[in-house]
Structure formats: structure tokens, C-alpha cells
Design a protein around this motif. Sequence first.
Motif: not given
Ligand code: NAD
Length: 354
Positions: A40, A42-43, A69, A95-97, A118-119, A121, A123, A126, A128, A137, A164, A254
Motif C-alpha cells: 500500500d 504507506h509502505h 475492504h 496490513g489486512g487490506s 505489518t499489523t 489483523a 488475515s 485464514t 477467508i 461486503k 493502529l 475495519h
Molecule cells: P489496513 O491494512 O487497512 O491498514 C490500515 C492503515 O495502516 C493503512 O493506511 C496502512 O497503510 C497502515 N499500516 C499498515 N501497517 C502499518 C504499520 N506497520 N505501521 C504504520 N501504518 C501501517 O488495516 P488492517 O486493520 O490491518 O486490515 C483491515 C483489513 O483486513 C480489512 O479490509 C479487513 O476486512 C481485512 N481482514 C481480513 C481478514 C480475513 O481473514 N479475510 C481478517 C482480518 C482483517
Amino acid sequence: MDAFEYTPLHGRVVFGHGTLARVAEELSLLGCRRAFVLSDLHHAKTAAAKLLEVLGDRAVGLSTDAVMHTPVEVTERVLDRVSEASPDCLVSLGGGSTTGLSKAVAFRTGLPQIAIPTTYAGSEATPILGQTEQGRKTTLRSLKVLPRVVVYDVDLTLDMPVRLSVVSGANAMAHAVEALYAKDGNPVTSLLAEQGIAALGRALPLIAADTQHRKARSDALFGAWACGNCLGTVGMALHHKLCHMLGGSFDLPHAETHTVILPHAVAFNRSAAPRALARVARALGVDDAADGLFDLAHKLDAPTSLKAIGMAESDLDKAAEIATSVPYWNPRPVDKGAIRALLEDAYHGRRPSH
Ligand code: NAD
């Protein structure tokens, strides 16, 4: 021991500090040579640039288009670029996105994936895929979207901002909480669930005090894997349904949505799943799981109301309607009135009802 069924997920995990440097080696172990990298904005100039360096001429394309999403129109745009580059695998970093975008591309192309989260989340652990199209969604389960390798590099999480860290940590905990009362729960997943909740419960306050706390960062990332694995091996219930609905239909963020809803979903299920929720409380070292989760979010300055994350009060009726029109299985049956009341409590950030 009660009867149960359990199917472990096949995926290799490489966990540690500095593991980004090992991605080229992991690519070779998979028998791949041409990686399309997904990340993304950010990275783009930091970790993704470092990943491109690690991959050298094994990187044949880069997209930094991942957004929250997983909108289908973004996936379709990226697919054109992937097909031009003709890679033999996908490597995602974010991250999860970002993981979601990689899964969406893998689902349509059959390409194997290496995920570098990097988060918290979860995902990456899974099978999924959640995708958004025309304001709704939907989620699907398919082994086609499960990454073949997950490279957890704790160093990539050291600069994650406190907010975050806390909200994506709560997102991970939600997977484990619902796994403990899942219809298809099993003792292996439940062990991981308790471990994951305990690890995150211990680590998040330490991270909030010092984002560079290496031991806490490592515990939290382990917790994220454990909780993600839970979501990967058993079904979801009311909490995930509410969050998918709020994210997909009202565009709420999310992880923040998970943070706000979790204590309320847990309180809703309190009487229907007492043993599971006692395990959540034990993992957190508190008397009551719903109170403990609410207090943790409060203490760590995470959002505790839907109002604070952009929900309009006038949408509560519509949200209750959507959430109960095609409900997921839940230990306590859902009805529109009770869900409307839950959403109203969550909207105002009230302590979950007893
Ligand atoms: P994200 O990936 O959307 O990241 C949120 C923000 O944080 C973004 O702007 C990103 O650039 C930034 N970011 C990411 N890592 C960072 C870091 N280490 N340092 C600073 N900024 C960082 O958010 P998320 O919460 O990781 O993921 C949410 C998404 O994951 C949703 O779309 C959700 O539906 C999906 N998800 C899916 C599953 C699955 O099993 N399918 C499970 C959990 C989440």
C-alpha cells in the motif's frame, strides 16, 4: 472430551526479527522465480522498497493500490497489471487490506502467495476473503486464498502507531473470542485462542507505553498469528457479522469497528456461552470478558463508540435490519430489537449491558 472435528491449515510460518531478508529464500523453496509484489502507499517507500531490494530481479511487478475492504474494482485494475507481468507468485507486504488484495488476486489467478503482515489483523492466517462490491461486503472461504507462506518480521511492526496497534490487536482478539464459542469449535483452536488473547492482552498495554518494546511487539505478533489461525479453522458469529455489515454498508474503519463492537457482542452472548467467555476472562486476567475488553479499549485510548468512528445515528435502524436479514450462526439467536439495542449502546459508547 466432547466429540469434535478439526482440520489444520497448511501454511508455512517464518517468525522472528529481520525475517524480511529471507523472503527470496522462501520464494525459491516454493519453486517460484517471478514475484508480483502487492503493498500500500504507506509502505511504498519503506518496507516495500526494501522487499524489492531483497527480491532483486525476482520482482516482476509492484502495485501499491491496496485499500480497506478490498473493493472489487481495485482488484480488477490490479489484475490487468498482474497479467501483463505474468508472475509465478504473489508477495504481499502490508496490513489486512494488502493481504486482502493479494488474496483477491490469488482467488482469480490461482497464484501462490507469500504474505508479510505489518499489523495484527490476522488475515494472512485464514482462507477467508472479504470483498466489497456496490456497498455490500461478502466473504468466501477457499484454500485458493490461503497464503502458502507467512513471513512475520517483528521489526516491521516496531513503528506501528499505538492506535493502529491497539485496534488491530482488538481485531485479532475478536477472531479468538468468537472461536471459543464457534459452532464448530474444537480443543486445538480453543487452546490457540486463549494463548492469542492472553498474548495480546499482555502486550498491548506495554506497546501503548513504548511502541519499540521488542518483547511486547513479538508477543503481539505471535498473538495475531494465533488469533488469525483461529478464524481460519472455525466459523464466525454475531460479532464478525456486525463488523462486516458496518464496514461494507457504512464504510466504517475495519479494526476500529471491531474494537467498538467486541465488548457488546460478548455481552450479548454472555448467558449463551458462559464457559467460552470464562476462558476469555481468564486469558485477560479479569472477572468478566465484556467488561475486561471494554476497559482495555478505554485504558488504551482506543475508540469505544460507533459515533466516534463515523457512524450516523440515523443509520442504526438500517444497520439492525441488514445485520438480521441474513444472520450468521450465533450461540444466542439474534432478533432485530436486541441487535438495535446493542448497536445503540455501541453507538453511544456505553458500557455493555449486563
Ligand atoms: P489496513 O491494512 O487497512 O491498514 C490500515 C492503515 O495502516 C493503512 O493506511 C496502512 O497503510 C497502515 N499500516 C499498515 N501497517 C502499518 C504499520 N506497520 N505501521 C504504520 N501504518 C501501517 O488495516 P488492517 O486493520 O490491518 O486490515 C483491515 C483489513 O483486513 C480489512 O479490509 C479487513 O476486512 C481485512 N481482514 C481480513 C481478514 C480475513 O481473514 N479475510 C481478517 C482480518 C482483517
